[in-house]
Design a protein around this motif. Structure first.
Motif, PDB file in Angstrom:
ATOM      1  N   MET A   1      -3.374   9.371  -0.628  1.00  0.00           N
ATOM      2  CA  MET A   1      -2.027   9.960  -1.119  1.00  0.00           C
ATOM      3  C   MET A   1      -1.827  11.318  -0.649  1.00  0.00           C
ATOM      4  N   LEU A   2      -2.835  12.163  -0.557  1.00  0.00           N
ATOM      5  CA  LEU A   2      -2.663  13.539  -0.140  1.00  0.00           C
ATOM      6  C   LEU A   2      -2.403  13.693   1.274  1.00  0.00           C
ATOM      7  N   LYS A   3      -3.328  12.593   2.053  1.00  0.00           N
ATOM      8  CA  LYS A   3      -2.895  12.702   3.509  1.00  0.00           C
ATOM      9  C   LYS A   3      -1.383  12.540   3.724  1.00  0.00           C
ATOM     10  N   ASP A   4      -0.987  11.533   3.121  1.00  0.00           N
ATOM     11  CA  ASP A   4       0.618  11.324   3.214  1.00  0.00           C
ATOM     12  C   ASP A   4       1.427  12.141   2.937  1.00  0.00           C
ATOM     13  N   TYR A   5       1.157  12.997   1.944  1.00  0.00           N
ATOM     14  CA  TYR A   5       1.929  14.052   1.204  1.00  0.00           C
ATOM     15  C   TYR A   5       1.762  15.165   2.522  1.00  0.00           C
ATOM     16  N   VAL A   6       0.810  15.511   3.020  1.00  0.00           N
ATOM     17  CA  VAL A   6       0.653  16.543   3.805  1.00  0.00           C
ATOM     18  C   VAL A   6       1.356  16.085   5.019  1.00  0.00           C
ATOM     19  N   ALA A   7       1.373  15.001   5.634  1.00  0.00           N
ATOM     20  CA  ALA A   7       1.891  14.627   6.813  1.00  0.00           C
ATOM     21  C   ALA A   7       3.447  14.543   6.739  1.00  0.00           C
ATOM     22  N   ASP A   8       3.867  14.162   5.428  1.00  0.00           N
ATOM     23  CA  ASP A   8       5.331  14.192   5.224  1.00  0.00           C
ATOM     24  C   ASP A   8       5.995  15.647   5.029  1.00  0.00           C
TER      25      ASP A   8
ATOM     26  N   ARG B   1       0.893  -1.264  -0.055  1.00  0.00           N
ATOM     27  CA  ARG B   1      -0.128   0.005   0.205  1.00  0.00           C
ATOM     28  C   ARG B   1       0.862   1.327  -0.068  1.00  0.00           C
ATOM     29  N   SER B   2       1.906   1.153   0.858  1.00  0.00           N
ATOM     30  CA  SER B   2       2.731   2.612   1.076  1.00  0.00           C
ATOM     31  C   SER B   2       3.480   2.452  -0.504  1.00  0.00           C
ATOM     32  N   ARG B   3       3.809   1.594  -0.926  1.00  0.00           N
ATOM     33  CA  ARG B   3       4.566   1.699  -2.531  1.00  0.00           C
ATOM     34  C   ARG B   3       3.601   1.889  -3.371  1.00  0.00           C
ATOM     35  N   ILE B   4       2.539   1.719  -3.245  1.00  0.00           N
ATOM     36  CA  ILE B   4       1.308   2.371  -4.256  1.00  0.00           C
ATOM     37  C   ILE B   4       1.078   3.876  -4.069  1.00  0.00           C
ATOM     38  N   LEU B   5       1.031   4.176  -2.963  1.00  0.00           N
ATOM     39  CA  LEU B   5       0.961   5.587  -2.713  1.00  0.00           C
ATOM     40  C   LEU B   5       2.157   6.564  -3.127  1.00  0.00           C
ATOM     41  N   SER B   6       3.280   5.968  -2.847  1.00  0.00           N
ATOM     42  CA  SER B   6       4.774   6.534  -3.340  1.00  0.00           C
ATOM     43  C   SER B   6       4.683   6.841  -4.799  1.00  0.00           C
ATOM     44  N   GLU B   7       4.566   5.672  -5.291  1.00  0.00           N
ATOM     45  CA  GLU B   7       4.855   5.546  -6.788  1.00  0.00           C
ATOM     46  C   GLU B   7       3.588   6.474  -7.387  1.00  0.00           C
ATOM     47  N   GLY B   8       2.357   6.587  -6.696  1.00  0.00           N
ATOM     48  CA  GLY B   8       1.281   7.207  -7.399  1.00  0.00           C
ATOM     49  C   GLY B   8       1.478   8.844  -7.101  1.00  0.00           C
TER      50      GLY B   8
ATOM     51  N   THR C   1       3.909   0.490 -12.246  1.00  0.00           N
ATOM     52  CA  THR C   1       4.990   0.967 -11.606  1.00  0.00           C
ATOM     53  C   THR C   1       5.154   0.286 -10.363  1.00  0.00           C
ATOM     54  N   SER C   2       4.162   0.251  -9.525  1.00  0.00           N
ATOM     55  CA  SER C   2       4.033  -0.351  -8.333  1.00  0.00           C
ATOM     56  C   SER C   2       4.632  -1.564  -8.010  1.00  0.00           C
ATOM     57  N   GLY C   3       4.400  -2.648  -9.379  1.00  0.00           N
ATOM     58  CA  GLY C   3       4.680  -4.122  -9.132  1.00  0.00           C
ATOM     59  C   GLY C   3       3.675  -4.855  -8.783  1.00  0.00           C
ATOM     60  N   VAL C   4       2.082  -4.345  -8.646  1.00  0.00           N
ATOM     61  CA  VAL C   4       1.221  -4.836  -8.110  1.00  0.00           C
ATOM     62  C   VAL C   4       0.197  -5.446  -9.385  1.00  0.00           C
TER      63      VAL C   4
END
Length: 195
Positions: free
Chosen positions: A60-67, A11-18, A38-41
């Motif tokens: 994806m945006l929640k992760d981005y904002v948190a980072d 899931r983390s890889r999908i979010l990062s690649e996305g 791209t994510s290999g899923v």
């Protein structure tokens, strides 16, 4: 400490690649087939992790904002004058290995696109911007106290206008494919805020 489960890593890889694909093509230009490849899923697995493309966008945006906020908090926590911390934050926007704010900021990339597309995604980005502005207001107050930042009549309003200026400069830098607008924003910030 337990290690993350395989599904969490996927899931983390999908979010990062996305995130990288969205920065390149926008949210509307993001194809699920390309994302999963791209994510290999496996192709049918997307909906195991996200109920919809919009749900993926929200996460994806929640992760981005948190980072983004974590990086800003790390700068704010440095034991140096507030003006130096603020200068460090905005100087990083000019670029580095990951590119400038014009290249890597999802607010710059997506604000206009998602404002009409998804209320949930719009809200996440809006709350992220509000959180950044609150942190900048804290820095302004700290700088007034330590003597490194010029007193502002309303630190919250000053912080909001300052960040708005930077977002605008990043959009113009993206349009012009020039660092000039960001360099001008930094010079203006230093003149208006730093003692």
């Amino acid at each position: 400490m337990t290690s993350p489960k395989k599904s969490e890593l996927t899931r983390s890889r999908i979010l990062s690649e996305g995130r990288a694909l969205v920065l390149a093509s926008g949210f509307g230009g993001l194809g699920l087939t390309e994302l999963l490849s791209t994510s290999g899923v496996p192709k049918g697995s997307f909906y195991y992790y996200f109920t919809s493309k919009e749900a993926f966008g929200c996460e994806m945006l929640k992760d981005y904002v948190a980072d983004y906020l974590a990086a800003l908090d790390a700068i704010i926590a440095r034991p140096v004058p507030a003006a130096e911390r603020m200068n460090s934050f905005f100087s990083a926007a000019l670029g580095g290995e990951a590119g400038s704010m014009a290249d890597r900021c999802l607010v710059v990339k997506l604000a206009a696109e998602i404002a009409d597309l998804s209320e949930d995604m719009r809200h996440i980005l809006d709350q992220g911007v509000i959180a950044v502005c609150r942190r900048l207001a804290v820095l302004i107050r700290a700088g007034v106290e330590d003597g490194s930042i010029i007193a502002q009549p309303d630190p919250e309003a000053a912080a909001t206008l300052l960040y708005s200026q930077w977002l605008g400069a990043a959009i113009i830098a993206k349009l012009s494919r020039s660092a000039g607008p960001l360099e001008q924003a930094l010079a203006d910030t230093q003149t208006r805020f730093f003692v």
